[in-house]
Design a protein around this motif. Structure first.
Motif, short mmCIF file in Angstrom:
data_model
loop_
_atom_site.label_atom_id
_atom_site.label_comp_id
_atom_site.label_asym_id
_atom_site.label_seq_id
_atom_site.Cartn_x
_atom_site.Cartn_y
_atom_site.Cartn_z
N THR A 81 1.09 -1.27 0.00
CA THR A 81 -0.13 -0.24 -0.15
C THR A 81 0.58 1.03 0.10
O THR A 81 2.31 1.31 0.35
N THR A 82 0.67 2.31 -1.04
CA THR A 82 0.72 2.79 -0.99
C THR A 82 0.76 4.81 -0.50
O THR A 82 -1.02 5.07 -1.00
N TRP A 83 0.75 5.38 1.01
CA TRP A 83 0.28 6.87 1.08
C TRP A 83 0.46 8.06 0.46
O TRP A 83 1.43 8.17 0.66
N ARG A 84 -0.21 8.80 0.44
CA ARG A 84 0.07 9.55 0.60
C ARG A 84 0.56 10.82 1.32
O ARG A 84 -0.18 11.23 2.17
N LEU A 106 3.81 -0.93 3.63
CA LEU A 106 2.73 0.27 3.70
C LEU A 106 4.03 1.69 3.50
O LEU A 106 5.20 1.38 4.14
N ILE A 119 5.20 4.97 2.29
CA ILE A 119 4.62 6.77 2.85
C ILE A 119 5.09 7.12 1.26
O ILE A 119 6.71 7.48 1.95
N ASN A 139 -9.22 10.37 0.86
CA ASN A 139 -8.86 9.41 0.70
C ASN A 139 -7.70 9.60 0.03
O ASN A 139 -7.40 8.77 -1.10
N GLN A 185 -3.39 10.77 2.48
CA GLN A 185 -4.15 9.93 3.53
C GLN A 185 -3.00 10.34 5.21
O GLN A 185 -4.35 9.49 6.01
N VAL A 228 -4.82 11.87 9.73
CA VAL A 228 -4.78 10.29 9.20
C VAL A 228 -6.27 10.18 8.56
O VAL A 228 -7.66 10.41 9.10
N ALA A 285 -8.99 4.86 5.10
CA ALA A 285 -7.11 4.02 4.99
C ALA A 285 -6.62 3.30 6.32
O ALA A 285 -5.95 2.57 6.09
#
Length: 333
Positions: A25-28, A58, A60, A81, A84, A243, A247
Protein backbone atom coordinates in the motif's frame (compact mmCIF):
# COMPACT_ATOMS: atom_id res chain seq x y z
CA UNK A 1 7.62 -25.43 -24.69
CA UNK A 2 4.18 -25.15 -26.27
CA UNK A 3 2.40 -21.88 -26.84
CA UNK A 4 -0.26 -22.87 -24.28
CA UNK A 5 2.41 -23.59 -21.65
CA UNK A 6 4.10 -20.23 -22.28
CA UNK A 7 0.76 -18.47 -21.93
CA UNK A 8 -0.02 -20.34 -18.71
CA UNK A 9 3.34 -19.39 -17.21
CA UNK A 10 2.94 -15.78 -18.32
CA UNK A 11 -0.52 -15.62 -16.82
CA UNK A 12 0.71 -17.11 -13.55
CA UNK A 13 3.56 -14.61 -13.36
CA UNK A 14 1.21 -11.71 -14.06
CA UNK A 15 -1.16 -12.86 -11.34
CA UNK A 16 1.72 -13.27 -8.91
CA UNK A 17 3.07 -9.81 -9.67
CA UNK A 18 -0.42 -8.35 -9.43
CA UNK A 19 -0.93 -9.95 -6.01
CA UNK A 20 2.42 -8.59 -4.80
CA UNK A 21 1.51 -5.13 -6.00
CA UNK A 22 -1.82 -5.31 -4.22
CA UNK A 23 -0.12 -6.48 -1.00
CA UNK A 24 1.81 -3.22 -0.87
CA UNK A 25 0.00 0.00 0.00
CA UNK A 26 1.29 3.46 -0.81
CA UNK A 27 0.09 6.49 1.13
CA UNK A 28 0.42 10.13 0.19
CA UNK A 29 1.63 12.49 2.91
CA UNK A 30 1.19 16.24 2.32
CA UNK A 31 3.32 18.86 4.09
CA UNK A 32 4.10 22.55 3.79
CA UNK A 33 7.76 22.26 4.67
CA UNK A 34 10.76 21.88 2.34
CA UNK A 35 12.63 18.58 2.39
CA UNK A 36 15.83 20.10 3.81
CA UNK A 37 14.10 21.83 6.76
CA UNK A 38 14.21 20.19 10.23
CA UNK A 39 10.53 19.27 9.89
CA UNK A 40 11.17 17.95 6.39
CA UNK A 41 13.85 15.65 7.81
CA UNK A 42 11.37 14.40 10.39
CA UNK A 43 8.76 13.56 7.74
CA UNK A 44 11.32 11.66 5.65
CA UNK A 45 12.35 9.74 8.77
CA UNK A 46 8.71 8.78 9.32
CA UNK A 47 8.44 7.49 5.75
CA UNK A 48 11.64 5.46 6.09
CA UNK A 49 10.66 3.95 9.45
CA UNK A 50 7.18 3.11 8.21
CA UNK A 51 8.55 1.11 5.29
CA UNK A 52 11.04 -0.60 7.60
CA UNK A 53 8.60 -1.51 10.38
CA UNK A 54 5.87 -2.70 8.02
CA UNK A 55 8.33 -4.82 6.01
CA UNK A 56 7.53 -2.81 2.92
CA UNK A 57 3.78 -3.43 3.19
CA UNK A 58 3.14 0.31 3.64
CA UNK A 59 5.12 2.97 1.84
CA UNK A 60 4.66 6.69 2.32
CA UNK A 61 5.37 9.20 -0.43
CA UNK A 62 6.04 12.63 1.08
CA UNK A 63 4.90 15.66 -0.92
CA UNK A 64 6.62 18.76 0.56
CA UNK A 65 6.23 22.47 -0.21
CA UNK A 66 2.45 22.29 -0.62
CA UNK A 67 2.86 20.30 -3.85
CA UNK A 68 -0.65 18.89 -3.41
CA UNK A 69 -2.23 22.27 -2.70
CA UNK A 70 -3.01 24.74 0.07
CA UNK A 71 -4.69 23.82 3.36
CA UNK A 72 -8.32 23.65 2.20
CA UNK A 73 -7.46 21.64 -0.92
CA UNK A 74 -5.36 19.17 1.05
CA UNK A 75 -8.03 18.75 3.74
CA UNK A 76 -10.56 17.92 1.02
CA UNK A 77 -8.13 15.35 -0.44
CA UNK A 78 -7.57 13.96 3.05
CA UNK A 79 -11.30 13.50 3.54
CA UNK A 80 -11.59 11.85 0.13
CA UNK A 81 -8.71 9.44 0.90
CA UNK A 82 -6.66 10.86 -1.97
CA UNK A 83 -4.16 12.07 0.62
CA UNK A 84 -3.80 9.76 3.62
CA UNK A 85 -1.70 11.92 5.98
CA UNK A 86 -1.48 15.69 6.40
CA UNK A 87 1.30 16.88 8.70
CA UNK A 88 0.25 20.24 10.11
CA UNK A 89 -1.11 21.96 13.21
CA UNK A 90 -4.29 20.59 14.74
CA UNK A 91 -5.88 24.01 14.49
CA UNK A 92 -6.95 23.04 10.97
CA UNK A 93 -9.40 20.56 12.48
CA UNK A 94 -11.35 23.41 14.05
CA UNK A 95 -13.51 23.57 10.91
CA UNK A 96 -15.06 20.32 12.20
CA UNK A 97 -14.65 20.92 15.94
CA UNK A 98 -14.20 24.60 16.92
CA UNK A 99 -12.91 23.63 20.38
CA UNK A 100 -9.66 22.46 18.78
CA UNK A 101 -8.74 26.10 18.19
CA UNK A 102 -7.84 26.15 21.90
CA UNK A 103 -5.29 23.34 22.09
CA UNK A 104 -2.49 25.93 22.01
CA UNK A 105 -3.92 28.46 24.45
CA UNK A 106 -1.34 31.02 25.61
CA UNK A 107 0.05 30.64 29.13
CA UNK A 108 -2.67 28.18 30.11
CA UNK A 109 -0.21 25.43 31.07
CA UNK A 110 2.52 25.19 33.68
CA UNK A 111 4.93 23.33 31.41
CA UNK A 112 5.12 20.84 28.53
CA UNK A 113 4.09 17.88 30.70
CA UNK A 114 0.97 19.73 31.81
CA UNK A 115 0.07 20.50 28.20
CA UNK A 116 0.74 16.89 27.18
CA UNK A 117 -1.62 15.57 29.85
CA UNK A 118 -4.27 18.06 28.70
CA UNK A 119 -3.86 17.01 25.05
CA UNK A 120 -4.36 13.33 25.94
CA UNK A 121 -7.25 14.00 28.35
CA UNK A 122 -10.75 12.65 27.81
CA UNK A 123 -11.92 16.19 27.01
CA UNK A 124 -9.51 16.79 24.13
CA UNK A 125 -9.85 13.19 22.94
CA UNK A 126 -13.58 13.88 22.75
CA UNK A 127 -12.93 16.93 20.58
CA UNK A 128 -10.84 14.81 18.23
CA UNK A 129 -13.62 12.21 18.14
CA UNK A 130 -16.15 14.89 17.19
CA UNK A 131 -13.89 16.13 14.38
CA UNK A 132 -13.45 12.55 13.18
CA UNK A 133 -17.22 11.96 13.13
CA UNK A 134 -17.62 15.03 10.93
CA UNK A 135 -14.63 14.53 8.67
CA UNK A 136 -13.29 10.98 8.81
CA UNK A 137 -9.94 12.45 9.90
CA UNK A 138 -8.17 11.99 13.24
CA UNK A 139 -4.69 12.18 14.79
CA UNK A 140 -2.31 9.27 14.37
CA UNK A 141 -1.22 8.26 17.88
CA UNK A 142 -0.33 10.65 20.71
CA UNK A 143 -1.03 14.16 19.35
CA UNK A 144 1.93 15.70 21.21
CA UNK A 145 4.69 13.42 19.87
CA UNK A 146 6.09 15.59 17.07
CA UNK A 147 7.00 19.04 18.36
CA UNK A 148 6.96 22.27 16.41
CA UNK A 149 9.14 25.19 17.34
CA UNK A 150 10.26 23.41 19.54
CA UNK A 151 9.44 26.28 21.93
CA UNK A 152 8.49 29.94 21.70
CA UNK A 153 10.51 32.99 22.61
CA UNK A 154 10.15 36.75 22.77
CA UNK A 155 12.79 38.61 20.79
CA UNK A 156 13.23 42.21 21.95
CA UNK A 157 15.52 45.23 21.82
CA UNK A 158 15.13 45.74 25.58
CA UNK A 159 15.87 43.13 28.27
CA UNK A 160 12.97 40.91 29.35
CA UNK A 161 14.15 39.03 32.41
CA UNK A 162 10.96 38.82 34.49
CA UNK A 163 7.22 38.84 33.84
CA UNK A 164 7.14 42.43 35.09
CA UNK A 165 9.33 43.51 32.15
CA UNK A 166 6.44 42.77 29.79
CA UNK A 167 4.47 45.69 31.23
CA UNK A 168 4.34 48.44 28.60
CA UNK A 169 6.57 46.72 26.04
CA UNK A 170 5.54 47.46 22.45
CA UNK A 171 4.98 44.01 21.00
CA UNK A 172 4.13 43.02 17.46
CA UNK A 173 1.03 40.87 17.10
CA UNK A 174 -0.80 39.31 14.17
CA UNK A 175 -4.44 40.12 13.46
CA UNK A 176 -6.04 37.76 15.95
CA UNK A 177 -8.56 38.92 18.54
CA UNK A 178 -7.62 36.45 21.27
CA UNK A 179 -3.86 36.95 20.80
CA UNK A 180 -4.26 40.72 20.98
CA UNK A 181 -6.47 40.52 24.07
CA UNK A 182 -4.04 38.05 25.70
CA UNK A 183 -1.04 40.33 25.46
CA UNK A 184 -3.08 43.38 26.35
CA UNK A 185 -4.19 41.52 29.49
CA UNK A 186 -0.53 40.78 30.29
CA UNK A 187 0.23 44.50 30.16
CA UNK A 188 1.98 44.85 26.82
CA UNK A 189 1.27 47.58 24.28
CA UNK A 190 0.04 45.57 21.31
CA UNK A 191 0.73 46.75 17.76
CA UNK A 192 -0.43 44.69 14.79
CA UNK A 193 2.12 44.31 12.04
CA UNK A 194 2.68 41.81 9.20
CA UNK A 195 5.33 39.16 9.93
CA UNK A 196 7.44 40.29 6.99
CA UNK A 197 7.60 43.84 8.38
CA UNK A 198 8.82 42.91 11.87
CA UNK A 199 12.55 43.40 11.21
CA UNK A 200 12.01 46.90 9.86
CA UNK A 201 9.42 47.64 12.54
CA UNK A 202 11.91 46.90 15.31
CA UNK A 203 14.77 48.75 13.61
CA UNK A 204 12.57 51.86 13.25
CA UNK A 205 11.21 51.67 16.80
CA UNK A 206 7.62 50.94 15.78
CA UNK A 207 7.74 47.84 17.99
CA UNK A 208 10.22 46.61 20.58
CA UNK A 209 9.46 42.90 20.60
CA UNK A 210 7.98 39.96 18.71
CA UNK A 211 6.99 36.43 19.68
CA UNK A 212 8.37 33.64 17.52
CA UNK A 213 9.26 29.96 17.45
CA UNK A 214 12.94 29.90 18.36
CA UNK A 215 13.65 28.08 15.09
CA UNK A 216 12.69 31.15 13.04
CA UNK A 217 14.57 33.88 14.91
CA UNK A 218 17.92 33.43 13.18
CA UNK A 219 16.50 32.87 9.68
CA UNK A 220 14.42 36.07 10.02
CA UNK A 221 17.53 37.89 11.37
CA UNK A 222 15.47 39.31 14.24
CA UNK A 223 18.47 38.99 16.57
CA UNK A 224 20.28 41.66 14.52
CA UNK A 225 17.83 44.35 15.68
CA UNK A 226 16.51 42.68 18.85
CA UNK A 227 19.43 41.03 20.67
CA UNK A 228 17.45 39.88 23.74
CA UNK A 229 15.97 36.40 23.28
CA UNK A 230 13.70 35.24 26.09
CA UNK A 231 12.22 31.76 26.22
CA UNK A 232 8.67 32.13 27.55
CA UNK A 233 6.89 29.00 26.23
CA UNK A 234 3.90 31.15 25.30
CA UNK A 235 2.17 28.00 24.10
CA UNK A 236 3.16 24.53 22.98
CA UNK A 237 2.62 23.27 19.45
CA UNK A 238 2.81 19.89 17.82
CA UNK A 239 2.69 18.78 14.22
CA UNK A 240 -0.42 16.69 13.87
CA UNK A 241 -0.15 13.64 11.66
CA UNK A 242 -3.80 13.86 10.61
CA UNK A 243 -4.80 10.57 9.01
CA UNK A 244 -7.77 9.37 6.96
CA UNK A 245 -9.67 6.89 9.15
CA UNK A 246 -10.76 4.73 6.22
CA UNK A 247 -7.16 4.30 5.07
CA UNK A 248 -6.03 3.48 8.60
CA UNK A 249 -8.83 0.92 9.10
CA UNK A 250 -7.91 -0.78 5.81
CA UNK A 251 -4.48 -1.74 7.10
CA UNK A 252 -4.06 -5.17 8.65
CA UNK A 253 -3.17 -5.36 12.33
CA UNK A 254 0.57 -5.93 11.84
CA UNK A 255 0.92 -3.10 9.32
CA UNK A 256 -0.98 -0.72 11.58
CA UNK A 257 1.26 -1.68 14.50
CA UNK A 258 4.34 -1.00 12.38
CA UNK A 259 2.95 2.39 11.35
CA UNK A 260 2.30 3.39 14.97
CA UNK A 261 5.77 2.22 16.00
CA UNK A 262 7.24 4.37 13.23
CA UNK A 263 5.21 7.34 14.43
CA UNK A 264 6.35 6.95 18.04
CA UNK A 265 10.02 6.73 17.06
CA UNK A 266 9.55 9.70 14.72
CA UNK A 267 8.28 11.68 17.72
CA UNK A 268 11.44 10.94 19.70
CA UNK A 269 13.55 11.76 16.65
CA UNK A 270 11.71 15.07 16.13
CA UNK A 271 12.50 16.24 19.64
CA UNK A 272 16.15 15.32 19.19
CA UNK A 273 16.32 17.20 15.88
CA UNK A 274 14.27 20.24 16.91
CA UNK A 275 16.03 20.85 20.23
CA UNK A 276 19.41 20.21 18.62
CA UNK A 277 18.74 22.80 15.92
CA UNK A 278 17.46 25.27 18.54
CA UNK A 279 20.53 24.88 20.75
CA UNK A 280 22.89 25.35 17.82
CA UNK A 281 21.00 28.45 16.67
CA UNK A 282 20.98 30.00 20.14
CA UNK A 283 24.71 29.35 20.50
CA UNK A 284 25.41 31.11 17.17
CA UNK A 285 23.25 34.08 18.10
CA UNK A 286 24.90 34.38 21.53
CA UNK A 287 28.29 34.31 19.87
CA UNK A 288 27.08 37.17 17.64
CA UNK A 289 26.09 39.21 20.70
CA UNK A 290 22.60 38.09 21.67
CA UNK A 291 21.53 37.50 25.28
CA UNK A 292 19.44 34.39 25.95
CA UNK A 293 17.20 34.15 29.03
CA UNK A 294 14.70 31.56 30.28
CA UNK A 295 11.73 33.33 31.86
CA UNK A 296 9.85 32.14 34.94
CA UNK A 297 6.39 32.00 33.38
CA UNK A 298 4.44 31.08 36.54
CA UNK A 299 3.31 34.71 37.08
CA UNK A 300 2.02 34.86 33.49
CA UNK A 301 0.13 31.57 33.85
CA UNK A 302 -1.39 32.82 37.11
CA UNK A 303 -2.40 36.13 35.55
CA UNK A 304 -4.02 34.42 32.57
CA UNK A 305 -6.24 32.25 34.79
CA UNK A 306 -8.52 35.21 35.40
CA UNK A 307 -8.58 35.96 31.67
CA UNK A 308 -9.72 32.42 30.83
CA UNK A 309 -12.25 32.33 33.66
CA UNK A 310 -13.84 35.52 32.31
CA UNK A 311 -13.95 34.05 28.80
CA UNK A 312 -15.55 30.86 30.12
CA UNK A 313 -18.16 32.88 32.00
CA UNK A 314 -19.05 34.74 28.80
CA UNK A 315 -19.37 31.50 26.84
CA UNK A 316 -16.34 32.15 24.62
CA UNK A 317 -14.49 28.99 25.66
CA UNK A 318 -15.39 25.37 24.88
CA UNK A 319 -17.31 23.56 27.59
CA UNK A 320 -14.95 21.69 29.89
CA UNK A 321 -11.85 23.64 28.83
CA UNK A 322 -11.04 25.13 32.26
CA UNK A 323 -11.87 21.88 34.07
CA UNK A 324 -9.61 19.89 31.73
CA UNK A 325 -6.72 22.28 32.33
CA UNK A 326 -7.13 22.03 36.11
CA UNK A 327 -7.54 18.25 36.06
CA UNK A 328 -4.41 17.95 33.93
CA UNK A 329 -2.52 20.23 36.31
CA UNK A 330 -3.20 17.99 39.31
CA UNK A 331 -2.97 14.65 37.46
CA UNK A 332 -0.18 12.35 38.52
CA UNK A 333 2.88 12.34 36.31
Amino acid sequence: MTTMTRLTLATAMALALGSAAQAETTWRMATKMPVDSPEGQVFEKFADLTEEYTNGELKIDVYPNEQLGKEDAVLEQLQANIVQVYAEGFGYLKKWEPALAWVAAAFAFDDFDHWQRFMTSDTVSGWFDTAAEQSGVRPLGDPTQVLRGPFRVMVSNVPVETAADIEGIKIRMHENKVAIETWDHLGAEVITLPWTEVYQGISKGIVEAVNSPVALVESMRFNEVAPYITRHDEYWQSIGFMVNEEALAALDEDTRAGLLRAYEETGAYSQEVMFGVAEESIARMEEAGATYTVLDTAPLVEKMQGFYEAMAASGELPEGFIDAIEASRTASQ
